[in-house]
Design an enzyme around this catalytic site. Structure first.
Site, mmCIF file in Angstrom:
data_model
loop_
_atom_site.group_PDB
_atom_site.id
_atom_site.type_symbol
_atom_site.label_atom_id
_atom_site.label_comp_id
_atom_site.label_asym_id
_atom_site.label_seq_id
_atom_site.Cartn_x
_atom_site.Cartn_y
_atom_site.Cartn_z
ATOM 1 N N HIS A 219 0.793 -1.237 0.000
ATOM 2 C CA HIS A 219 0.000 0.000 0.000
ATOM 3 C C HIS A 219 0.819 1.279 0.000
ATOM 4 O O HIS A 219 0.262 2.360 -0.147
ATOM 5 C CB HIS A 219 -0.955 0.028 1.202
ATOM 6 C CG HIS A 219 -0.264 0.368 2.499
ATOM 7 N ND1 HIS A 219 0.379 -0.573 3.265
ATOM 8 C CD2 HIS A 219 -0.101 1.552 3.156
ATOM 9 C CE1 HIS A 219 0.891 0.010 4.337
ATOM 10 N NE2 HIS A 219 0.621 1.296 4.290
HETATM 11 C C1 UD1 Z 1 -2.076 5.974 5.226
HETATM 12 C C2 UD1 Z 1 -0.812 6.519 5.872
HETATM 13 C C3 UD1 Z 1 0.258 5.432 5.881
HETATM 14 C C4 UD1 Z 1 -0.252 4.164 6.538
HETATM 15 C C5 UD1 Z 1 -1.562 3.731 5.887
HETATM 16 C C6 UD1 Z 1 -2.145 2.575 6.644
HETATM 17 C C7 UD1 Z 1 -0.352 8.926 5.547
HETATM 18 C C8 UD1 Z 1 0.442 9.913 4.817
HETATM 19 N N1 UD1 Z 1 -0.279 7.651 5.115
HETATM 20 O O1 UD1 Z 1 -1.760 5.657 3.882
HETATM 21 O O2 UD1 Z 1 1.377 5.892 6.625
HETATM 22 O O3 UD1 Z 1 0.708 3.167 6.378
HETATM 23 O O4 UD1 Z 1 -2.501 4.807 5.930
HETATM 24 O O5 UD1 Z 1 -3.042 1.859 5.883
HETATM 25 O O6 UD1 Z 1 -1.025 9.261 6.495
HETATM 26 N N2 UD1 Z 1 -8.920 5.016 0.507
HETATM 27 C C9 UD1 Z 1 -10.154 4.440 0.365
HETATM 28 N N3 UD1 Z 1 -10.847 4.135 1.498
HETATM 29 C C10 UD1 Z 1 -10.395 4.383 2.741
HETATM 30 C C11 UD1 Z 1 -9.135 4.973 2.871
HETATM 31 C C12 UD1 Z 1 -8.402 5.279 1.749
HETATM 32 O O7 UD1 Z 1 -10.624 4.190 -0.746
HETATM 33 O O8 UD1 Z 1 -11.077 4.050 3.723
HETATM 34 C C13 UD1 Z 1 -8.132 5.311 -0.723
HETATM 35 C C14 UD1 Z 1 -8.379 6.705 -1.266
HETATM 36 O O9 UD1 Z 1 -8.302 6.616 -2.670
HETATM 37 C C15 UD1 Z 1 -7.204 7.481 -0.754
HETATM 38 C C16 UD1 Z 1 -6.087 6.429 -0.756
HETATM 39 O O10 UD1 Z 1 -6.739 5.223 -0.402
HETATM 40 O O11 UD1 Z 1 -6.876 8.592 -1.560
HETATM 41 C C17 UD1 Z 1 -4.988 6.734 0.231
HETATM 42 O O12 UD1 Z 1 -5.500 6.920 1.545
HETATM 43 P P1 UD1 Z 1 -4.657 7.789 2.620
HETATM 44 O O13 UD1 Z 1 -5.292 7.685 3.951
HETATM 45 O O14 UD1 Z 1 -4.421 9.152 2.088
HETATM 46 O O15 UD1 Z 1 -3.258 7.094 2.626
HETATM 47 P P2 UD1 Z 1 -2.875 5.549 2.787
HETATM 48 O O16 UD1 Z 1 -2.192 5.127 1.552
HETATM 49 O O17 UD1 Z 1 -4.034 4.774 3.277
HETATM 50 N N1 UDP Z 2 -4.219 -5.350 8.573
HETATM 51 C C1 UDP Z 2 -5.499 -5.894 8.668
HETATM 52 N N2 UDP Z 2 -6.118 -6.285 7.505
HETATM 53 C C2 UDP Z 2 -5.525 -6.165 6.283
HETATM 54 C C3 UDP Z 2 -4.212 -5.621 6.216
HETATM 55 C C4 UDP Z 2 -3.595 -5.205 7.385
HETATM 56 O O1 UDP Z 2 -6.056 -6.021 9.753
HETATM 57 O O2 UDP Z 2 -6.154 -6.538 5.276
HETATM 58 C C5 UDP Z 2 -3.561 -4.910 9.829
HETATM 59 C C6 UDP Z 2 -2.246 -5.589 10.104
HETATM 60 O O3 UDP Z 2 -2.471 -6.812 10.778
HETATM 61 C C7 UDP Z 2 -1.527 -4.553 10.951
HETATM 62 C C8 UDP Z 2 -2.037 -3.233 10.403
HETATM 63 O O4 UDP Z 2 -3.232 -3.541 9.689
HETATM 64 O O5 UDP Z 2 -1.922 -4.658 12.310
HETATM 65 C C9 UDP Z 2 -1.023 -2.639 9.461
HETATM 66 O O6 UDP Z 2 -1.604 -1.562 8.802
HETATM 67 P P1 UDP Z 2 -1.142 -1.053 7.378
HETATM 68 O O7 UDP Z 2 -0.378 -2.116 6.672
HETATM 69 O O8 UDP Z 2 -2.347 -0.497 6.721
HETATM 70 O O9 UDP Z 2 -0.229 0.212 7.739
HETATM 71 P P2 UDP Z 2 1.254 0.425 8.290
HETATM 72 O O10 UDP Z 2 1.488 -0.495 9.433
HETATM 73 O O11 UDP Z 2 2.189 0.207 7.148
HETATM 74 O O12 UDP Z 2 1.254 1.852 8.678
#
Ligand code: UD1
Ligand code: UDP
Length: 382
Positions: A219
């Site tokens: 991601h």
């Molecule tokens: C964010 C965090 C990242 C973390 C990740 C965990 C920042 C800068 N990034 O990244 O550090 O590892 O969360 O998962 O804060 N979207 C949906 N539905 C949702 C959420 C997101 O469709 O419920 C899509 C949207 O298109 C959005 C994109 O995902 O633009 C990115 O979401 P965003 O929260 O901006 O960043 P993540 O990549 O999720």
């Molecule tokens: N996770 C989850 N379901 C998924 C993918 C991840 O419950 O389909 C959980 C995972 O077990 C961990 C957390 O989400 O506890 C990690 O989050 P993510 O990978 O979104 O973000 P990061 O840790 O890189 O910030």
């Protein structure tokens, strides 16, 4: 009674918050009152509500509903919303987790209002400022009053940046305290492991038998938003699934699901979709995720949290990033940095599939009681 405002927003923060809420409920009832603010950064049911329902996180008192936007707009909206909550609630501490935009927004809003910030998962560094998370964590650490590092490396990073390891109370943003206390995610994995084994039916749902699969997640923005990198990663997973005979299970983050459509060529997209051994599934719940982590033979990921959980469940991990903050995992030989190099991803996976029995996983993430330690510090230590 200590009053804290906890900021959650992204999936991993809701999961981490479960550990502290549980510690408050079990060990400090009547002594810490928690007000939870959900920024709305993640909003899909499978990225947010599922964790609140499943993990015993109290229903958020506020949901700011900020949603997805550019970094500036998203963070600015959160700062405005959090400031209004803090004006009303006047807490003793603001508690933030990790390194997302929700973390940064909370730290900026509170520190400007002279409300002490407690940062859980402080001190981690990738030394790569092209990562938005690296900027968020550095800025947050440097306005925090209580900094809780999950690893020794995190603690050492902070000392190198000028934080004193010997500061004495009263702690302030100018006289912060740094604690190496272990990882609240480790607390969670110990607590939820048995519950997952009892309640999760993900293995049956995905028709998996023990150990016959690789678990993958992708991601990070520099992977999803870069066509060359995303292509290299998906081609490698496609090859791995065909070459190893093992299934690759990939719960897809919504960002990846969207970006695959634009950043993969049609031919690869079709191959990936048609490969019966490459199983793309919607994001799974936490109990399902840790069940998959306990049964898989290998983890391939660019996630911070999933790298650590692989280690907690004693699984080797191939890391789809140029570096990692979780240096201990690589130092123990339990993680290999493959970045987005397709050949290296496949070679590293094959290496571990052939030799994982020889790995050992020294305990470097604490004793499973980090959350209780953190709560005690929020109450003034002792
Ligand atoms: C964010 C965090 C990242 C973390 C990740 C965990 C920042 C800068 N990034 O990244 O550090 O590892 O969360 O998962 O804060 N979207 C949906 N539905 C949702 C959420 C997101 O469709 O419920 C899509 C949207 O298109 C959005 C994109 O995902 O633009 C990115 O979401 P965003 O929260 O901006 O960043 P993540 O990549 O999720
Ligand atoms: N996770 C989850 N379901 C998924 C993918 C991840 O419950 O389909 C959980 C995972 O077990 C961990 C957390 O989400 O506890 C990690 O989050 P993510 O990978 O979104 O973000 P990061 O840790 O890189 O910030």
């Amino acid at each position: 009674m200590r009053k804290i405002v906890t900021i959650i927003g992204a999936r991993p923060q809701i999961i981490k918050a479960a550990a502290i809420s549980r510690a408050i409920r079990n060990h400090f009832p009547g002594r810490i009152r928690e007000v939870i603010v959900h920024t709305g950064q993640h909003y899909d049911q499978s990225m947010s509500q599922v964790f609140i329902d499943e993990l015993g996180v109290p229903r958020p008192d506020y949901n700011l509903g900020i949603g997805s936007a550019s970094h500036g707009r998203q963070t600015a909206g959160m700062i405005t919303g959090i400031e209004a909550v803090l004006e009303k609630e006047k807490p003793d501490y603001l508690v933030v987790y990790g390194d997302t935009n929700s973390t940064l927004a909370g730290a900026v809003a509170a520190s400007k209002m002279r409300i002490p910030v407690a940062h859980i998962e402080a001190g981690l560094r990738s030394f790569n400022k092209s990562m938005p998370e690296e900027i968020n964590r550095i800025l947050c650490d440097h306005v925090s009053t209580l900094l809780f590092t999950p690893t020794r490396t995190g603690f050492d990073n902070l000392v190198r940046e000028g934080f004193s390891p010997d500061s004495k109370p009263p702690y302030t943003a100018d006289n912060p305290a740094v604690f190496h206390c272990g990882d609240v995610m480790f607390d969670n994995s110990l607590f939820f492991k048995t519950i997952a084994a009892e309640k999760s039916s993900v293995m049956e749902k995905l028709e998996l038998k023990g150990k016959d699969f690789v678990l993958a997640t992708i991601h990070r923005d520099n992977n999803t938003d870069n066509p060359e990198r995303l292509t290299a990663i998906f081609s490698a997973l496609n090859r791995l699934a065909s070459g190893s005979g093992l299934r690759v299970v990939l719960p897809l983050h919504p960002r990846t699901r969207k970006m695959m459509e634009t950043n993969l060529e049609q031919k690869l997209l079709e191959e990936v979709r048609k490969n019966p051994l490459l199983q793309l599934v919607p994001p799974v719940s936490f109990l399902d995720m840790i069940q998959l982590e306990s049964y898989c033979s290998l983890v391939v990921t660019d996630s911070g949290g999933v790298q650590k959980e692989a280690y907690f469940f004693e699984k080797p991990c191939v890391i789809l990033r140029p570096e990692t903050e979780w240096k201990e995992i690589v130092d123990a030989g339990c993680g290999l940095i493959a970045d987005a190099d397709g050949d290296k991803i496949v070679a590293d996976c094959m290496h571990y599939l052939e030799s994982s029995d020889r790995l050992s996983f020294p305990p470097v993430f604490g004793d499973g009681k980090a959350s209780e330690f953190i709560c005690r510090q929020l109450l003034g230590g002792g």
